[in-house]
Motif scaffolding. Sequence first.
Motif, short mmCIF file in Angstrom:
data_model
loop_
_atom_site.label_atom_id
_atom_site.label_comp_id
_atom_site.label_asym_id
_atom_site.label_seq_id
_atom_site.Cartn_x
_atom_site.Cartn_y
_atom_site.Cartn_z
N ALA A 112 34.89 -68.75 -72.42
CA ALA A 112 35.71 -67.87 -71.60
C ALA A 112 35.19 -66.44 -71.65
CB ALA A 112 37.17 -67.92 -72.06
N TRP A 113 34.82 -65.98 -72.83
CA TRP A 113 34.29 -64.62 -72.98
C TRP A 113 32.85 -64.52 -72.49
CZ3 TRP A 113 36.89 -60.32 -73.67
CH2 TRP A 113 38.15 -60.38 -74.25
N ILE A 114 32.06 -65.55 -72.76
CA ILE A 114 30.65 -65.53 -72.32
C ILE A 114 30.57 -65.43 -70.81
CG2 ILE A 114 28.56 -66.93 -72.13
CD1 ILE A 114 29.15 -67.96 -74.95
N THR A 115 31.42 -66.19 -70.11
CA THR A 115 31.35 -66.16 -68.64
C THR A 115 31.82 -64.82 -68.07
OG1 THR A 115 33.51 -67.29 -68.63
CG2 THR A 115 31.53 -68.64 -68.30
N LEU A 116 32.72 -64.15 -68.76
CA LEU A 116 33.06 -62.79 -68.30
C LEU A 116 31.83 -61.90 -68.39
CD1 LEU A 116 36.59 -62.06 -69.84
CD2 LEU A 116 36.02 -62.84 -67.54
N GLY A 117 31.06 -62.08 -69.46
CA GLY A 117 29.84 -61.29 -69.62
C GLY A 117 28.78 -61.64 -68.60
N THR A 118 28.55 -62.94 -68.37
CA THR A 118 27.51 -63.34 -67.41
C THR A 118 27.89 -62.96 -65.97
OG1 THR A 118 28.46 -65.57 -67.24
CG2 THR A 118 26.70 -65.23 -68.85
N LEU A 119 29.17 -63.04 -65.65
CA LEU A 119 29.61 -62.64 -64.31
C LEU A 119 29.36 -61.14 -64.08
CD1 LEU A 119 32.94 -64.61 -63.94
CD2 LEU A 119 31.00 -64.72 -62.36
N ALA A 120 29.74 -60.32 -65.06
CA ALA A 120 29.54 -58.87 -64.93
C ALA A 120 28.06 -58.53 -64.90
CB ALA A 120 30.24 -58.14 -66.08
N LEU A 121 27.26 -59.19 -65.76
CA LEU A 121 25.82 -58.92 -65.80
C LEU A 121 25.16 -59.31 -64.49
CD1 LEU A 121 23.24 -58.14 -67.32
CD2 LEU A 121 23.15 -60.48 -68.20
N THR A 122 25.51 -60.48 -63.97
CA THR A 122 24.93 -60.95 -62.71
C THR A 122 25.28 -60.00 -61.57
OG1 THR A 122 25.10 -63.24 -63.45
CG2 THR A 122 24.80 -62.87 -61.09
N ASP A 123 26.53 -59.61 -61.50
CA ASP A 123 26.94 -58.69 -60.44
C ASP A 123 26.23 -57.35 -60.56
OD1 ASP A 123 29.04 -57.81 -58.28
OD2 ASP A 123 29.17 -56.30 -59.87
N PHE A 124 26.14 -56.84 -61.78
CA PHE A 124 25.49 -55.54 -61.98
C PHE A 124 24.01 -55.60 -61.61
CE2 PHE A 124 23.16 -52.39 -64.47
CZ PHE A 124 23.86 -51.24 -64.17
N TYR A 125 23.36 -56.71 -61.95
CA TYR A 125 21.93 -56.84 -61.65
C TYR A 125 21.71 -56.88 -60.14
CZ TYR A 125 17.08 -58.34 -62.07
OH TYR A 125 15.71 -58.40 -61.99
N VAL A 126 22.52 -57.67 -59.44
CA VAL A 126 22.39 -57.74 -57.98
C VAL A 126 22.72 -56.39 -57.35
CG1 VAL A 126 23.31 -58.81 -55.89
CG2 VAL A 126 22.85 -60.21 -57.92
N MET A 127 23.76 -55.73 -57.86
CA MET A 127 24.13 -54.42 -57.33
C MET A 127 22.99 -53.42 -57.53
SD MET A 127 27.31 -51.89 -58.43
CE MET A 127 26.80 -51.86 -60.16
N ALA A 128 22.38 -53.43 -58.71
CA ALA A 128 21.29 -52.49 -58.98
C ALA A 128 20.10 -52.73 -58.06
CB ALA A 128 20.86 -52.61 -60.45
N LEU A 129 19.77 -53.99 -57.79
CA LEU A 129 18.67 -54.30 -56.88
C LEU A 129 19.00 -53.88 -55.46
CD1 LEU A 129 17.54 -57.86 -58.08
CD2 LEU A 129 16.49 -55.64 -58.62
N ALA A 130 20.24 -54.19 -55.03
CA ALA A 130 20.66 -53.85 -53.67
C ALA A 130 20.71 -52.35 -53.46
CB ALA A 130 22.02 -54.48 -53.36
N ALA A 131 21.08 -51.61 -54.51
CA ALA A 131 21.16 -50.16 -54.41
C ALA A 131 19.80 -49.49 -54.56
CB ALA A 131 22.13 -49.62 -55.47
N GLY A 132 18.78 -50.25 -54.96
CA GLY A 132 17.45 -49.69 -55.12
C GLY A 132 17.24 -48.94 -56.41
#
Length: 268
Positions: free
Chosen positions: A239-259
């Motif tokens: 339950a805690w690991i998936t909160l971390g992977t969800l946030a990490l995945t979103d942040f990584y995609v956001m960082a790439l999309a934002a350049g």
Amino acid sequence: MTSTATRPRGARARAAIAAKTLRTDRWWLAPLITVIGLGAWVTYATVRVFMHKWYWVDEYHYLTPFYSPCVTDRCVPEASHFGQFLPGWWIIPDAAMTLPFLLLFRLTCYYYRKAYYRSFWLSPPACAVPDGHKTYSGETRFPLLGQNLHRYAFYAAAIISLINTWDAILAFHSPKGFGFGLGNIVLLVNVIMLWAYTLSCHSCRHIIGGKLKHFSKHPVRYRAWTGISWLNVRHMQLAWITLGTLALTDFYVMALAAGWFSDLRFIN
């Protein structure tokens, strides 16, 4: 506590103490960490859901799970697997078709109930520590009566995990053809962890092995139930690991999309 009228002969009355608990350890630390952790994640997720940008990397077809699938008319067409049938109002999340069910699945999860009951509601905050409420009705009244929806929310969560899996597969096929980068690894790890958390659910364990009188007559279901039981023991950690992977995945995609930085590519 045994009353004077029914107390066994010779038994002493319970000592009257002013303190709420005799525990001298840091019993309050675990609820505090839970409040900080869940509070931080909910704040981040809420901000991201209503940003309405930086969710899609067109060059590699990366889509953050917070926006999958995109169903409002402001969405990128490639991220809209099921069409764009909702208006692009600010108050409507772009993944409005999946987020409510994911929220329901997490809120009604047996582990998360324990987590936020103890931390946010202090009901009770720890063993041998009094409940923060004067009365207790369990989950027999509204709104806690809705916790019984967990068994149905599991089916929705399984479908959403399939959608996230499809997103991860599509990310290998960018406009340049087949490609493989760090973003693909991030998406795959997130999907694997989501499946592990979803399948470790108590409802899933009951679906696989419930209503059977003899496991010996159902060897396939028994093997599946054994595997699910192994995951179920680790449900809290997942339950805690998936909160971390969800946030990490979103942040990584956001960082790439934002350049902010470029994806580390291994192939194409």
